[in-house]
Design a protein around this motif. Structure first.
Motif, PDB file in Angstrom:
ATOM      1  N   LEU A  28       0.859  -1.184   0.000  1.00  0.00           N
ATOM      2  CA  LEU A  28       0.000   0.000   0.000  1.00  0.00           C
ATOM      3  C   LEU A  28       0.897   1.236   0.000  1.00  0.00           C
ATOM      4  O   LEU A  28       1.755   1.381   0.867  1.00  0.00           O
ATOM      5  CB  LEU A  28      -0.900   0.010   1.231  1.00  0.00           C
ATOM      6  N   VAL A  73      -0.922  -1.140  -4.263  1.00  0.00           N
ATOM      7  CA  VAL A  73      -2.183  -0.431  -4.037  1.00  0.00           C
ATOM      8  C   VAL A  73      -1.800   1.033  -3.875  1.00  0.00           C
ATOM      9  O   VAL A  73      -1.252   1.436  -2.848  1.00  0.00           O
ATOM     10  CB  VAL A  73      -2.927  -0.930  -2.786  1.00  0.00           C
ATOM     11  N   CYS A 123      -2.701   4.747  -3.355  1.00  0.00           N
ATOM     12  CA  CYS A 123      -3.829   5.486  -2.768  1.00  0.00           C
ATOM     13  C   CYS A 123      -3.578   6.985  -2.823  1.00  0.00           C
ATOM     14  O   CYS A 123      -2.638   7.494  -2.211  1.00  0.00           O
ATOM     15  CB  CYS A 123      -4.051   5.070  -1.323  1.00  0.00           C
ATOM     16  N   ARG A 127      -7.200   0.583   5.633  1.00  0.00           N
ATOM     17  CA  ARG A 127      -7.204   0.482   4.176  1.00  0.00           C
ATOM     18  C   ARG A 127      -6.341  -0.694   3.716  1.00  0.00           C
ATOM     19  O   ARG A 127      -6.717  -1.450   2.827  1.00  0.00           O
ATOM     20  CB  ARG A 127      -6.703   1.782   3.559  1.00  0.00           C
ATOM     21  N   ALA A 128      -5.180  -0.848   4.351  1.00  0.00           N
ATOM     22  CA  ALA A 128      -4.301  -1.968   3.999  1.00  0.00           C
ATOM     23  C   ALA A 128      -4.987  -3.304   4.256  1.00  0.00           C
ATOM     24  O   ALA A 128      -4.895  -4.232   3.443  1.00  0.00           O
ATOM     25  CB  ALA A 128      -2.994  -1.877   4.787  1.00  0.00           C
ATOM     26  N   GLU A 137      -7.554  -3.942   1.605  1.00  0.00           N
ATOM     27  CA  GLU A 137      -6.948  -4.253   0.303  1.00  0.00           C
ATOM     28  C   GLU A 137      -6.068  -5.491   0.346  1.00  0.00           C
ATOM     29  O   GLU A 137      -5.452  -5.852  -0.658  1.00  0.00           O
ATOM     30  CB  GLU A 137      -6.093  -3.051  -0.155  1.00  0.00           C
ATOM     31  N   ALA A 169      -3.292  -5.808   1.763  1.00  0.00           N
ATOM     32  CA  ALA A 169      -1.894  -5.412   1.621  1.00  0.00           C
ATOM     33  C   ALA A 169      -1.143  -5.761   2.898  1.00  0.00           C
ATOM     34  O   ALA A 169      -1.624  -5.498   4.005  1.00  0.00           O
ATOM     35  CB  ALA A 169      -1.784  -3.912   1.344  1.00  0.00           C
ATOM     36  N   ILE A 176       3.068  -1.381   4.033  1.00  0.00           N
ATOM     37  CA  ILE A 176       2.631   0.005   3.865  1.00  0.00           C
ATOM     38  C   ILE A 176       3.860   0.887   3.642  1.00  0.00           C
ATOM     39  O   ILE A 176       4.852   0.761   4.353  1.00  0.00           O
ATOM     40  CB  ILE A 176       1.853   0.516   5.084  1.00  0.00           C
TER      41      ILE A 176
END
Length: 249
Positions: free
Chosen positions: A202, A226, A228, A239-240, A243, A245, A248
C-alpha cells in the motif's frame, strides 16, 4: 531495460495474469481501478504505439510527464520506455530522489499533463509538438492545443510491435540516467524495504510521488501495488487490511 519497462509486467503476467498488479484508489473521489499484469501491459503497449506510430517518436525522443501518481501515469511511463522515449517528471515530495524537472529550453517532443494542471501551468508546460491530457474520460474534450490521452490511446491495439532494441545503458530519463541505473536503484530500495515477491504494498501517493517508489521498486521486487491518492493516514492500516496489503509505504 529489464527493471524499467513492461518486461517486468510480462514476467508477472506469467505468474498470475488475473491477480491485480496495480490497484489505484482515490479516497476523495471514490475512484478505484484494478489492473492485472496483462491489462497494464496492454495499456503500456497501446501508449508505446501511440508514441511510435501516432507521433513518430522513438529512441532519442523526450517526454515531459507532468502527472501525479496514477494508473494512467504508470501506462504513460511504461509505454514511453517501451518505445525508447526518455522522460522527465515534475514532482513535489521527492524524499531525496532526483526531481528530474524539465529544464528551461530543453527540447521536448511530447508532454503529458493532468487536467487540473493545464490551467495552473499553462505558461509553464514545456513547448512540444505533441500534448496530451491524461485523466479525462474518453468523451471529454481537452483544452485547445491538447489531445485526450485516453481517447487517442484507445485507437491502438494492445499487442506490442517491434521497435529499435533498447539497451540497458540507454537513457531512461532526460538527465541521461540509464535503465540499468534506475533498475539498480529500484532493487536497492526494494531490498531496503525488505520487499519481496508476492508482497502487496500500500503506497500513500502524496508521500511517495517519485515513480521509482510507487512503480519501479514494487515491480522490481515482484510485488503488487495499491496506490492510494489522498489517503487519510489515520485510516491507512484499515485500508491496507481491506486491500489485503501486507506492507505500507
Amino acid at each position: 531495460m529489464e527493471y524499467a519497462a513492461p518486461a517486468l509486467i510480462n514476467r508477472a503476467a506469467v505468474d498470475d495474469s488475473d491477480a491485480p498488479l496495480l490497484t489505484y484508489c482515490d479516497d476523495a473521489t471514490g475512484e478505484r481501478v484494478e489492473l492485472s499484469a496483462h491489462a497494464l501491459a496492454g495499456w503500456a503497449a497501446r501508449t508505446a504505439r501511440l508514441l511510435h506510430e501516432g507521433c513518430g517518436l522513438g529512441t532519442g525522443s523526450r517526454a515531459a510527464v507532468l502527472l501525479p501518481p496514477h494508473w494512467q501515469t504508470a501506462a504513460v511511463l511504461l509505454g514511453a520506455w517501451s518505445a525508447g522515449v526518455s522522460v522527465s517528471f515534475r514532482l513535489w515530495a521527492t524524499a531525496g530522489l532526483p526531481v528530474l524537472e524539465p529544464r528551461a529550453n530543453e527540447p521536448i517532443d511530447v508532454t503529458f499533463v493532468a487536467p487540473d494542471r493545464v490551467d495552473n501551468w499553462l505558461d509553464d508546460v514545456p513547448d512540444a509538438p505533441h500534448r496530451f491530457v491524461a485523466g479525462l474520460a474518453a468523451d471529454r474534450e481537452p483544452p485547445a492545443g491538447y489531445r485526450n490521452f485516453v481517447a487517442e490511446v484507445g485507437r491502438y491495439p494492445e499487442a506490442p510491435t517491434g521497435y529499435a532494441p533498447i539497451g540497458q545503458g540507454d537513457a531512461a530519463t532526460n538527465d541521461g540516467t540509464s535503465y540499468r541505473d534506475w533498475g539498480r536503484l529500484a532493487r536497492e530500495l526494494a531490498e531496503g524495504y525488505d520487499l519481496r515477491a508476492g508482497d502487496r504494498l500500500l503506497v500513500d501517493a502524496a508521500a511517495h510521488e517519485h515513480p521509482v517508489k510507487w512503480l519501479l521498486t514494487p515491480l522490481a521486487a515482484g510485488a503488487s501495488v495499491v496506490l492510494c491518492a489522498r489517503l487519510d493516514p489515520a485510516t491507512a492500516v484499515a485500508r491496507a487490511e481491506a486491500e489485503r496489503a501486507n506492507r505500507i509505504l
